[in-house]
Write a protein that holds these residues in place. Structure first.
Motif, PDB file in Angstrom:
ATOM      1  N   THR A 184      33.179  43.106  48.326  1.00 43.64           N
ATOM      2  CA  THR A 184      33.008  41.813  47.670  1.00 43.64           C
ATOM      3  C   THR A 184      31.532  41.494  47.525  1.00 43.64           C
ATOM      4  N   LEU A 210      38.588  35.755  50.952  1.00 42.40           N
ATOM      5  CA  LEU A 210      38.279  37.174  50.815  1.00 42.40           C
ATOM      6  C   LEU A 210      39.415  37.905  50.097  1.00 42.40           C
ATOM      7  N   ASP A 211      40.659  37.532  50.409  1.00 45.38           N
ATOM      8  CA  ASP A 211      41.812  38.174  49.759  1.00 45.38           C
ATOM      9  C   ASP A 211      41.879  37.843  48.279  1.00 45.38           C
ATOM     10  N   SER A 212      41.357  36.676  47.904  1.00 47.85           N
ATOM     11  CA  SER A 212      41.431  36.259  46.498  1.00 47.85           C
ATOM     12  C   SER A 212      40.355  36.899  45.636  1.00 47.85           C
ATOM     13  N   ARG A 213      39.380  37.545  46.253  1.00 50.70           N
ATOM     14  CA  ARG A 213      38.294  38.153  45.492  1.00 50.70           C
ATOM     15  C   ARG A 213      38.727  39.485  44.905  1.00 50.70           C
ATOM     16  N   ASP A 249      33.883  44.940  52.525  1.00 50.56           N
ATOM     17  CA  ASP A 249      34.997  45.401  51.695  1.00 50.56           C
ATOM     18  C   ASP A 249      34.616  45.570  50.233  1.00 50.56           C
ATOM     19  N   ALA A 287      39.446  34.182  55.330  1.00 46.33           N
ATOM     20  CA  ALA A 287      40.326  35.328  55.074  1.00 46.33           C
ATOM     21  C   ALA A 287      41.055  35.152  53.744  1.00 46.33           C
ATOM     22  N   ALA A 288      41.508  33.912  53.464  1.00 47.78           N
ATOM     23  CA  ALA A 288      42.186  33.660  52.194  1.00 47.78           C
ATOM     24  C   ALA A 288      41.223  33.824  51.024  1.00 47.78           C
ATOM     25  N   GLU A 319      38.878  43.348  44.250  1.00 47.54           N
ATOM     26  CA  GLU A 319      38.577  44.455  45.142  1.00 47.54           C
ATOM     27  C   GLU A 319      37.369  45.228  44.638  1.00 47.54           C
TER      28      GLU A 319
END
Length: 310
Positions: free
Chosen positions: A117, A204-207, A115, A201-202, A209
């Motif tokens: 990251t 990854l979402d906090s990184r 994605d 997953a959490a 974009e």
């Protein structure tokens, strides 16, 4: 670190330790056998002993030689089969493996997630899911070594190396370079952070974009002029890239190669080496036009083409 340096975190580590223990135990048995024979013969045939030294049974001597050679050959073939099977299991990543690109550089590891990251000298992965790594070097030979996974892969400039693992225990495990790569070699350290799937997953979402490696490769495919020859409807007669990855490719010299990541990278940097049968050698050399990260992005994009038109 929560994971000990020589802890075990994965199925590959378990099979490696089992093989290592058996080979070590067998070596110890051979050592004891040879040492016992040396000591026994030294005592029996010592100076001054009255044992007969001139009469040796020719039949017994021949049977011992034949038996020893046959037993050694059988054991050698068994260990060859076992170690080869273990290596072949490590050769190809499962189809559902998460793909991560690693760039080695004096003296750090740069990781790129699908994605977009990115991480420096740290790699976060989920537990219980296969992870396929595509490794490149920007300068010299490095070696990606994770002791807890019992995995080590040399990373050679100009080539894409692949390896995969599946960590089953959350924790933080040391990552280091196992190939002398310059004055800062001892400082080229990092860590693999294995997380529960939900926690990963959490995280990854906090990184922030990112553009994404595949998205960057798609943009570069156009900006570098690749689409002018390889896109559908192009007037230039060039090989079709959709569904190329993993396919058997016949070459002009009669060879047939598999279109893996290394082949795609070599086709970009050394287009005159492996010319596809039926095509003219007209592709330009991009070795001096693209850096390692740009080549990795292009390779990731081409690998992602599953039959769609680029």
């Amino acid at each position: 670190m929560s994971g000990a340096f020589w802890s075990r975190a994965g199925a590959h580590a378990e099979s490696f330790d089992r093989l290592f223990a058996v080979l070590t135990g067998f070596s110890v048995l051979i050592l004891l056998l040879v040492a016992g024979l040396i000591i026994g013969f030294s005592i029996r045939f010592r100076s001054g002993s009255k044992v007969t030294r001139h009469k040796v049974s020719r039949l017994v001597h021949r049977e011992i030689e034949i038996g020893w050679i046959a037993a050694t050959a059988i054991v050698a073939l068994f260990f060859f089969w076992w170690t080869t099977s273990a290596n072949l299991q490590q050769a190809g990543a499962p189809a559902d493996a998460m793909e991560i690109h690693i760039e080695a550089k004096q003296w750090m590891w740069k990781a790129s997630h699908p994605d977009g990251t990115r991480e420096l000298s740290t790699l976060h992965v989920p537990a219980g899911r296969p992870v396929a790594l595509y490794l490149n070097s920007q300068d010299v030979i490095h070696s990606f070594f994770v002791p807890a996974f019992r995995l080590k892969q040399d990373v050679v400039p100009g080539r894409t190396a692949t390896m995969w693992f599946e960590a089953d225990k959350p924790g933080t495990y040391p990552l280091l370079c196992a190939e002398y790569c310059g004055t800062g070699h001892s400082k080229m350290l990092g860590e693999i952070v294995v997380m529960e799937p939900g926690d990963f997953a959490a995280w990854l979402d906090s990184r922030p974009e990112g553009a994404g490696l595949i998205a960057a490769g798609r943009a570069l495919f156009t900006s570098a002029g690749c689409s002018g020859c390889h896109a559908a409807g192009s007037a230039v007669h060039a090989p079709e890239l959709a569904g190329l990855y993993g396919r058997q490719v016949p070459l002009a010299d009669g060879r047939v190669v598999t279109a893996d990541a290394a082949y795609i990278q070599d086709s970009i940097l050394l287009p005159r080496r492996d010319i596809v049968a039926g095509y003219a050698p007209i592709m330009p050399d991009f070795a001096d036009l693209l850096d390692e990260e740009e080549v990795a992005a292009l390779v990731a994009y081409i690998r992602s083409l599953k039959g769609d038109t680029p």
